[in-house]
Motif scaffolding. Structure first.
Motif, PDB file in Angstrom:
ATOM      1  N   MET A 199       0.804  -1.093  -0.139  1.00  0.00           N
ATOM      2  CA  MET A 199       0.040  -0.136   0.077  1.00  0.00           C
ATOM      3  C   MET A 199       0.898   1.126   0.142  1.00  0.00           C
ATOM      4  SD  MET A 199      -2.193   1.801   2.836  1.00  0.00           S
ATOM      5  CE  MET A 199      -0.793   2.913   3.081  1.00  0.00           C
ATOM      6  N   MET A 200       1.848   1.419   0.909  1.00  0.00           N
ATOM      7  CA  MET A 200       2.831   2.451   0.946  1.00  0.00           C
ATOM      8  C   MET A 200       3.455   2.588  -0.398  1.00  0.00           C
ATOM      9  SD  MET A 200       4.075   2.560   5.157  1.00  0.00           S
ATOM     10  CE  MET A 200       4.780   0.746   4.914  1.00  0.00           C
ATOM     11  N   LYS A 201       4.000   1.622  -1.169  1.00  0.00           N
ATOM     12  CA  LYS A 201       4.545   1.660  -2.265  1.00  0.00           C
ATOM     13  C   LYS A 201       3.809   2.541  -3.320  1.00  0.00           C
ATOM     14  CE  LYS A 201       6.079  -0.804  -6.197  1.00  0.00           C
ATOM     15  NZ  LYS A 201       6.171  -2.114  -6.919  1.00  0.00           N
ATOM     16  N   PHE A 202       2.358   2.039  -3.461  1.00  0.00           N
ATOM     17  CA  PHE A 202       1.665   2.508  -4.410  1.00  0.00           C
ATOM     18  C   PHE A 202       1.061   3.924  -3.935  1.00  0.00           C
ATOM     19  CE2 PHE A 202       1.567  -1.711  -6.077  1.00  0.00           C
ATOM     20  CZ  PHE A 202       1.912  -1.664  -7.393  1.00  0.00           C
ATOM     21  N   VAL A 203       0.946   4.383  -2.817  1.00  0.00           N
ATOM     22  CA  VAL A 203       0.784   5.510  -2.303  1.00  0.00           C
ATOM     23  C   VAL A 203       1.790   6.460  -2.726  1.00  0.00           C
ATOM     24  CG1 VAL A 203       0.549   7.142  -0.135  1.00  0.00           C
ATOM     25  CG2 VAL A 203      -0.996   4.899  -0.326  1.00  0.00           C
ATOM     26  N   CYS A 204       3.057   6.185  -2.628  1.00  0.00           N
ATOM     27  CA  CYS A 204       4.060   6.916  -2.717  1.00  0.00           C
ATOM     28  C   CYS A 204       4.368   7.327  -4.414  1.00  0.00           C
ATOM     29  CB  CYS A 204       5.560   6.279  -2.319  1.00  0.00           C
ATOM     30  SG  CYS A 204       5.672   6.386  -0.405  1.00  0.00           S
ATOM     31  N   LYS A 205       3.870   6.060  -4.993  1.00  0.00           N
ATOM     32  CA  LYS A 205       4.093   6.436  -6.656  1.00  0.00           C
ATOM     33  C   LYS A 205       2.905   7.304  -6.928  1.00  0.00           C
ATOM     34  CE  LYS A 205       4.080   2.678  -9.311  1.00  0.00           C
ATOM     35  NZ  LYS A 205       5.430   2.955  -9.978  1.00  0.00           N
ATOM     36  N   MET A 206       1.657   7.319  -6.490  1.00  0.00           N
ATOM     37  CA  MET A 206       0.723   8.421  -6.674  1.00  0.00           C
ATOM     38  C   MET A 206       1.102   9.686  -6.192  1.00  0.00           C
ATOM     39  SD  MET A 206      -2.187   9.067  -7.958  1.00  0.00           S
ATOM     40  CE  MET A 206      -2.946   7.579  -8.157  1.00  0.00           C
ATOM     41  N   THR A 207       1.617   9.876  -4.972  1.00  0.00           N
ATOM     42  CA  THR A 207       1.988  11.171  -4.407  1.00  0.00           C
ATOM     43  C   THR A 207       3.145  11.802  -5.209  1.00  0.00           C
ATOM     44  OG1 THR A 207       3.309  10.451  -2.580  1.00  0.00           O
ATOM     45  CG2 THR A 207       0.997  10.814  -2.094  1.00  0.00           C
ATOM     46  N   GLU A 208       3.954  11.095  -5.465  1.00  0.00           N
ATOM     47  CA  GLU A 208       5.276  11.397  -6.303  1.00  0.00           C
ATOM     48  C   GLU A 208       4.957  12.080  -7.679  1.00  0.00           C
ATOM     49  OE1 GLU A 208       9.863  10.287  -7.049  1.00  0.00           O
ATOM     50  OE2 GLU A 208       8.380   8.793  -6.993  1.00  0.00           O
ATOM     51  N   GLU A 209       3.726  11.366  -8.230  1.00  0.00           N
ATOM     52  CA  GLU A 209       3.004  11.989  -9.551  1.00  0.00           C
ATOM     53  C   GLU A 209       2.323  13.218  -9.327  1.00  0.00           C
ATOM     54  OE1 GLU A 209       0.352   9.163 -11.242  1.00  0.00           O
ATOM     55  OE2 GLU A 209       2.119   7.725 -11.460  1.00  0.00           O
ATOM     56  N   LEU A 210       1.815  13.326  -7.938  1.00  0.00           N
ATOM     57  CA  LEU A 210       1.111  14.703  -7.697  1.00  0.00           C
ATOM     58  C   LEU A 210       1.885  15.566  -7.008  1.00  0.00           C
ATOM     59  CD1 LEU A 210      -2.017  12.914  -6.174  1.00  0.00           C
ATOM     60  CD2 LEU A 210      -1.833  13.983  -8.556  1.00  0.00           C
ATOM     61  N   GLY A 211       3.240  15.270  -6.796  1.00  0.00           N
ATOM     62  CA  GLY A 211       4.098  16.391  -6.163  1.00  0.00           C
ATOM     63  C   GLY A 211       3.683  16.642  -4.833  1.00  0.00           C
ATOM     64  N   ILE A 212       3.307  15.442  -4.141  1.00  0.00           N
ATOM     65  CA  ILE A 212       3.135  15.640  -2.565  1.00  0.00           C
ATOM     66  C   ILE A 212       4.302  14.997  -1.768  1.00  0.00           C
ATOM     67  CG2 ILE A 212       1.500  15.320  -0.677  1.00  0.00           C
ATOM     68  CD1 ILE A 212      -0.780  15.043  -2.821  1.00  0.00           C
ATOM     69  N   PRO A 213       4.963  15.604  -1.089  1.00  0.00           N
ATOM     70  CA  PRO A 213       6.120  14.983  -0.253  1.00  0.00           C
ATOM     71  C   PRO A 213       5.420  14.033   0.781  1.00  0.00           C
ATOM     72  CG  PRO A 213       6.555  17.406  -0.533  1.00  0.00           C
ATOM     73  CD  PRO A 213       5.278  17.226  -1.124  1.00  0.00           C
ATOM     74  N   THR A 214       6.212  12.821   0.909  1.00  0.00           N
ATOM     75  CA  THR A 214       5.463  11.740   1.462  1.00  0.00           C
ATOM     76  C   THR A 214       6.492  11.056   2.594  1.00  0.00           C
ATOM     77  OG1 THR A 214       4.044  11.421  -0.250  1.00  0.00           O
ATOM     78  CG2 THR A 214       4.109   9.434   1.450  1.00  0.00           C
ATOM     79  N   VAL A 215       5.900  10.673   3.740  1.00  0.00           N
ATOM     80  CA  VAL A 215       6.518  10.191   4.780  1.00  0.00           C
ATOM     81  C   VAL A 215       5.880   8.836   5.060  1.00  0.00           C
ATOM     82  CG1 VAL A 215       7.188  10.039   7.065  1.00  0.00           C
ATOM     83  CG2 VAL A 215       7.379  12.268   5.897  1.00  0.00           C
ATOM     84  N   VAL A 216       6.562   7.570   5.062  1.00  0.00           N
ATOM     85  CA  VAL A 216       6.203   6.417   5.248  1.00  0.00           C
ATOM     86  C   VAL A 216       6.794   5.736   6.605  1.00  0.00           C
ATOM     87  CG1 VAL A 216       5.590   5.950   3.049  1.00  0.00           C
ATOM     88  CG2 VAL A 216       7.832   5.045   4.057  1.00  0.00           C
ATOM     89  N   SER A 217       5.844   4.953   7.205  1.00  0.00           N
ATOM     90  CA  SER A 217       6.295   4.129   8.415  1.00  0.00           C
ATOM     91  C   SER A 217       6.756   2.789   8.160  1.00  0.00           C
ATOM     92  CB  SER A 217       5.352   4.274   9.537  1.00  0.00           C
ATOM     93  OG  SER A 217       5.888   3.420  10.863  1.00  0.00           O
ATOM     94  N   LEU A 218       7.902   2.339   8.415  1.00  0.00           N
ATOM     95  CA  LEU A 218       8.404   0.878   8.025  1.00  0.00           C
ATOM     96  C   LEU A 218       8.198   0.183   9.101  1.00  0.00           C
ATOM     97  CD1 LEU A 218      11.309   1.767   5.613  1.00  0.00           C
ATOM     98  CD2 LEU A 218       8.925   1.311   5.061  1.00  0.00           C
ATOM     99  N   ASN A 219       7.606   0.267  10.034  1.00  0.00           N
ATOM    100  CA  ASN A 219       7.419  -0.676  11.311  1.00  0.00           C
ATOM    101  C   ASN A 219       6.892  -2.120  10.672  1.00  0.00           C
ATOM    102  OD1 ASN A 219       3.957  -0.869  11.425  1.00  0.00           O
ATOM    103  ND2 ASN A 219       4.503   1.350  11.507  1.00  0.00           N
ATOM    104  N   PRO A 220       6.023  -2.158   9.497  1.00  0.00           N
ATOM    105  CA  PRO A 220       5.667  -3.386   9.170  1.00  0.00           C
ATOM    106  C   PRO A 220       7.013  -4.706   9.027  1.00  0.00           C
ATOM    107  CG  PRO A 220       4.425  -2.088   8.011  1.00  0.00           C
ATOM    108  CD  PRO A 220       5.510  -1.328   8.772  1.00  0.00           C
ATOM    109  N   ILE A 221       8.149  -4.190   8.766  1.00  0.00           N
ATOM    110  CA  ILE A 221       9.255  -5.106   8.389  1.00  0.00           C
ATOM    111  C   ILE A 221      10.063  -5.112   9.498  1.00  0.00           C
ATOM    112  CG2 ILE A 221       9.232  -4.329   5.986  1.00  0.00           C
ATOM    113  CD1 ILE A 221      11.967  -2.647   6.597  1.00  0.00           C
TER     114      ILE A 221
END
Length: 295
Positions: A199-221
């Motif tokens: 989910m975070m991967k594809f959110v980042c792909k979308m926000t990169e296209e839209l020009g929105i800086p994005t922070v993710v939390s990698l606690n799942p790994i």
């Protein structure tokens, strides 16, 4: 021992616990996590903090039963105790260090997927208490898997629920809702996404296209929670990082999600771990002090 004051099932295989842990509650901040053990021989389970009450001296955690340890933990009731409840660990959310007046000038979007709703909640609550309203998208596969809706509704500026099957709220993935909101005229200065890696991967792909800086939390790994196992090794902007000691939050547009998810799959088997150790050499471990070369 750490007494469990409340224990309840939020939905199928997802549980909430409020635990008496005064020292942790006194110092924790949104974005941090704790390590839990049920007994002296139990496995270490890293869990992001969902809420805390400094006056009561309690910390709330939410977890999903995915293995033997969490399944056993889900059987505990109010009045039972946990053997270890260590924290706070990890770096707090970057928002905590920003001046409140600057935060009030920003338009902030949170995107939560599944159990990722739990670590999103304390950040939104922290902002709301300081007069900063944030939009929140909460997504799940079906209506039955939506958690903490009432709690999130109480602190979010605007709450958008979306389900993959259209059984509740908006229909479709969280990425579609992000796109829809922007097309409806919304502008966001920053997005914080927490949920499954895919989910975070594809959110980042979308926000990169839209020009929105994005922070993710990698606690799942995270597995061990101290960097000693090397499980949460990830490449961020071409540099090796470890989610538990360097994060768990990172610039989502710099995270190599494909590498991280492939590594996650390899780490689940003894053969895979042996291969990773051979490939990564002295950089295989994280914050354990065994590393002599971080390149």
């Amino acid at each position: 021992m750490y007494k469990i004051l409340e224990a309840r099932e939020l939905t199928t295989n997802i549980y909430l616990m409020e635990v008496e842990a005064r020292r942790v509650a006194k110092r924790c901040q949104p974005g941090q996590f704790v390590i839990v053990r049920m007994d002296a021989e139990g496995e270490r389970i890293p869990l992001t903090i969902c809420d805390y009450n400094r006056e009561k001296g309690t910390v709330t955690i939410v977890f999903q039963t995915v293995g033997a340890g969490t399944k056993k933990m889900g059987e505990l009731k109010a009045g039972d105790s946990l053997h270890d409840f260590v924290g706070p660990l990890g770096c707090p959310s970057e928002l905590v260090d920003e001046p409140v007046e600057e935060l009030k000038e920003k338009s902030i979007l949170f995107v939560a997927g599944g159990v990722g709703t739990a670590p999103v909640y304390p950040q939104v609550k922290w902002l709301q208490k300081r007069g900063v309203n944030a939009d929140v998208i909460v997504g799940a596969k079906t209506k039955d898997l939506i958690i903490l809706e009432e709690e999130m509704e109480a602190v979010a500026g605007n709450l958008y629920i979306t389900t993959d099957d259209g059984s509740y709220g908006r229909s479709g993935m969280v990425t579609q809702t992000i796109k829809d909101l922007v097309e409806e005229g919304k502008h966001y200065d920053v997005c914080i996404a927490i949920g499954p890696m895919i989910m975070m991967k594809f959110v980042c792909k979308m926000t990169e296209e839209l020009g929105i800086p994005t922070v993710v939390s990698l606690n799942p790994i995270m597995v061990d929670g101290t960097g000693m196992c090397g499980a949460c090794r990830v490449t961020v902007g071409g540099e090796v990082k470890f989610a538990c000691v360097d994060g768990p939050e990172f610039d989502g547009h710099k995270v190599d999600f494909d590498q991280a998810m492939k590594r996650q799959q390899l780490y689940q088997t003894m053969e895979g771990r042996a291969l990773l150790k051979e490939q990564e050499g002295t950089t295989h471990h994280g914050g354990c002090g065994n590393c002599t070369d971080n390149n």
